[in-house]
Design a protein around this motif. Structure first.
Motif, short mmCIF file in Angstrom:
data_model
loop_
_atom_site.label_atom_id
_atom_site.label_comp_id
_atom_site.label_asym_id
_atom_site.label_seq_id
_atom_site.Cartn_x
_atom_site.Cartn_y
_atom_site.Cartn_z
N ILE A 114 0.78 -1.24 0.00
CA ILE A 114 0.00 0.00 0.00
C ILE A 114 0.82 1.29 0.00
O ILE A 114 0.25 2.36 -0.21
CB ILE A 114 -0.97 0.04 1.21
CG1 ILE A 114 -0.20 0.05 2.53
CG2 ILE A 114 -1.94 -1.11 1.15
CD1 ILE A 114 -1.10 0.18 3.75
N TYR A 115 2.12 1.21 0.26
CA TYR A 115 2.88 2.46 0.42
C TYR A 115 3.88 2.74 -0.70
O TYR A 115 4.74 3.59 -0.58
CB TYR A 115 3.64 2.45 1.76
CG TYR A 115 2.74 2.52 2.97
CD1 TYR A 115 1.79 3.53 3.09
CD2 TYR A 115 2.85 1.58 3.99
CE1 TYR A 115 0.96 3.60 4.21
CE2 TYR A 115 2.03 1.66 5.11
CZ TYR A 115 1.09 2.66 5.21
OH TYR A 115 0.28 2.74 6.30
N GLU A 116 3.77 1.96 -1.76
CA GLU A 116 4.65 2.18 -2.92
C GLU A 116 6.12 2.16 -2.50
O GLU A 116 6.90 3.08 -2.77
CB GLU A 116 4.30 3.50 -3.61
CG GLU A 116 2.87 3.51 -4.15
CD GLU A 116 2.52 4.82 -4.86
OE1 GLU A 116 3.38 5.72 -4.90
OE2 GLU A 116 1.39 4.90 -5.37
N ASN A 117 6.49 1.07 -1.82
CA ASN A 117 7.87 0.73 -1.47
C ASN A 117 8.50 1.57 -0.37
O ASN A 117 9.70 1.46 -0.13
CB ASN A 117 8.77 0.78 -2.72
CG ASN A 117 8.33 -0.22 -3.76
OD1 ASN A 117 7.95 -1.34 -3.42
ND2 ASN A 117 8.36 0.18 -5.03
N SER A 118 7.73 2.39 0.33
CA SER A 118 8.28 3.14 1.45
C SER A 118 7.26 3.12 2.59
O SER A 118 6.20 3.74 2.49
CB SER A 118 8.58 4.59 1.06
OG SER A 118 9.09 5.32 2.15
N PHE A 119 7.57 2.42 3.68
CA PHE A 119 6.63 2.25 4.79
C PHE A 119 6.27 3.61 5.39
O PHE A 119 7.13 4.38 5.78
CB PHE A 119 7.24 1.36 5.87
CG PHE A 119 6.36 1.18 7.08
CD1 PHE A 119 5.22 0.39 7.02
CD2 PHE A 119 6.66 1.83 8.27
CE1 PHE A 119 4.40 0.23 8.13
CE2 PHE A 119 5.85 1.67 9.38
CZ PHE A 119 4.72 0.87 9.31
N ASP A 120 4.97 3.89 5.47
CA ASP A 120 4.50 5.16 5.99
C ASP A 120 3.43 4.95 7.05
O ASP A 120 2.57 5.80 7.26
CB ASP A 120 3.96 6.04 4.85
CG ASP A 120 3.79 7.49 5.27
OD1 ASP A 120 4.49 7.92 6.22
OD2 ASP A 120 2.95 8.19 4.68
N GLY A 121 3.48 3.77 7.70
CA GLY A 121 2.51 3.48 8.75
C GLY A 121 3.05 3.85 10.12
O GLY A 121 4.00 4.63 10.24
N GLU A 122 2.44 3.27 11.15
CA GLU A 122 2.81 3.59 12.52
C GLU A 122 3.07 2.29 13.28
O GLU A 122 2.36 1.31 13.12
CB GLU A 122 1.67 4.36 13.19
CG GLU A 122 1.95 4.78 14.61
CD GLU A 122 0.78 5.54 15.22
OE1 GLU A 122 0.99 6.23 16.23
OE2 GLU A 122 -0.34 5.42 14.70
N VAL A 123 4.12 2.28 14.10
CA VAL A 123 4.46 1.12 14.93
C VAL A 123 4.40 1.53 16.39
O VAL A 123 5.05 2.50 16.80
CB VAL A 123 5.85 0.56 14.59
CG1 VAL A 123 6.20 -0.58 15.55
CG2 VAL A 123 5.92 0.09 13.14
#
Length: 285
Positions: free
Chosen positions: A265-274
């Motif tokens: 979902i992020y087009e190869n760059s993680f932009d979520g939250e941990v």
């Protein structure tokens, strides 16, 4: 799988009905843990609206290194009148009827005393049981909970399902399922099962209970039906309150999950939250 040795020549599997768990060692020379094995039967799945109709808890002292049972402590079991009719499907599932619970009440002071005298609370699918117990107990929210679904790598052990009944069958025994104390006794037998390598499931669970877990939140996710289905198929759950897709993972798989989301979902760059979840907060609702 462990039942392979119990298969007869005609391909039948030998299953043994379990009894009550019993001590295996007279004196332990290593560190032990007092574990409160717990199970609830409820009127439904929603801890906000549904009510416990049966509870069972049993204290077992476990040798940390071997997973052997050192002693069987106190236990407690009780029905609880929900003051509303039990749904037919719940009665069919649990074997509990309105007549059985009428006028019955859980003595929470007794439950709290057992919990207070334990070092760890264990349930199969702990997030479910904890959500009901924390509502009623004054002690459980201050204890570390462990989950015999998530704190044991059953797949690595060769088992493709985490359902308690199936796991018990695969380990060579059966029990009267979905009555609280029967489920508790079965869980004790399952987690103290003696593998050939002596690495019992309870050893893995006790070790994992003391380490944090991580919640990955798929924030900044532009809605797309295909991407949503891919995320869902990877085990992410929809959080109704936050309106976001989430998944609980351990440290070993954290980076792998971030890479997976980056690809989906992020087009190869993680932009979520941990978010790191400390042991005392694991499996809280």
């Amino acid at each position: 799988m462990s039942f392979i040795n119990n298969i007869k020549k005609d391909n039948n599997i030998i299953l043994h009905k379990i009894g009550n768990p019993a001590p295996e060692v007279l004196i332990s020379s290593s560190k032990t843990t007092k574990v409160a094995f717990l199970d609830t039967e409820t009127t439904g799945l929603n801890p906000h609206d549904d009510i416990i109709i049966e509870l069972a808890i049993k204290i077992v002292e476990i040798e940390n290194d071997s997973g052997k049972i050192v002693s069987i402590g106190q236990d407690y079991t009780s029905f609880n009148d929900p003051k509303v009719p039990i749904k037919k499907e719940i009665s069919l599932l649990t074997g509990i009827s309105d007549d059985m619970v009428a006028g019955e009440n859980i003595e929470w002071k007794e439950v709290d005393l057992l919990i207070e005298n334990s070092e760890l609370i264990v349930a199969h699918n702990a997030s479910f049981d904890r959500s009901f117990i924390d509502k009623n107990s004054t002690k459980s929210s201050h204890k570390i909970w462990a989950c015999s679904v998530n704190d044991i790598d059953w797949l690595k052990r060769g088992f493709t399902s985490t359902k308690q009944e199936l796991l018990c069958y695969w380990h060579g025994f059966y029990f009267d399922a979905h009555r609280a104390m029967d489920d508790v006794n079965a869980l004790i037998h399952l987690l103290t099962h003696n593998y050939q390598d002596n690495f019992r499931p309870i050893v893995e669970l006790v070790k994992n209970s003391g380490v944090p877990i991580y919640m990955i939140r798929a924030t900044n996710f532009s809605y797309n039906e295909i991407k949503k289905n891919r995320v869902k198929n990877q085990g992410y759950k929809w959080n109704v309150n936050d309106k976001i897709w989430c998944k609980i993972v351990n440290y070993e798989t954290l980076e792998q999950e971030k890479e997976l989301l980056a690809d989906i979902i992020y087009e190869n760059s993680f932009d979520g939250e941990v978010i790191e979840i400390e042991p005392f907060n694991k499996y809280k609702n």
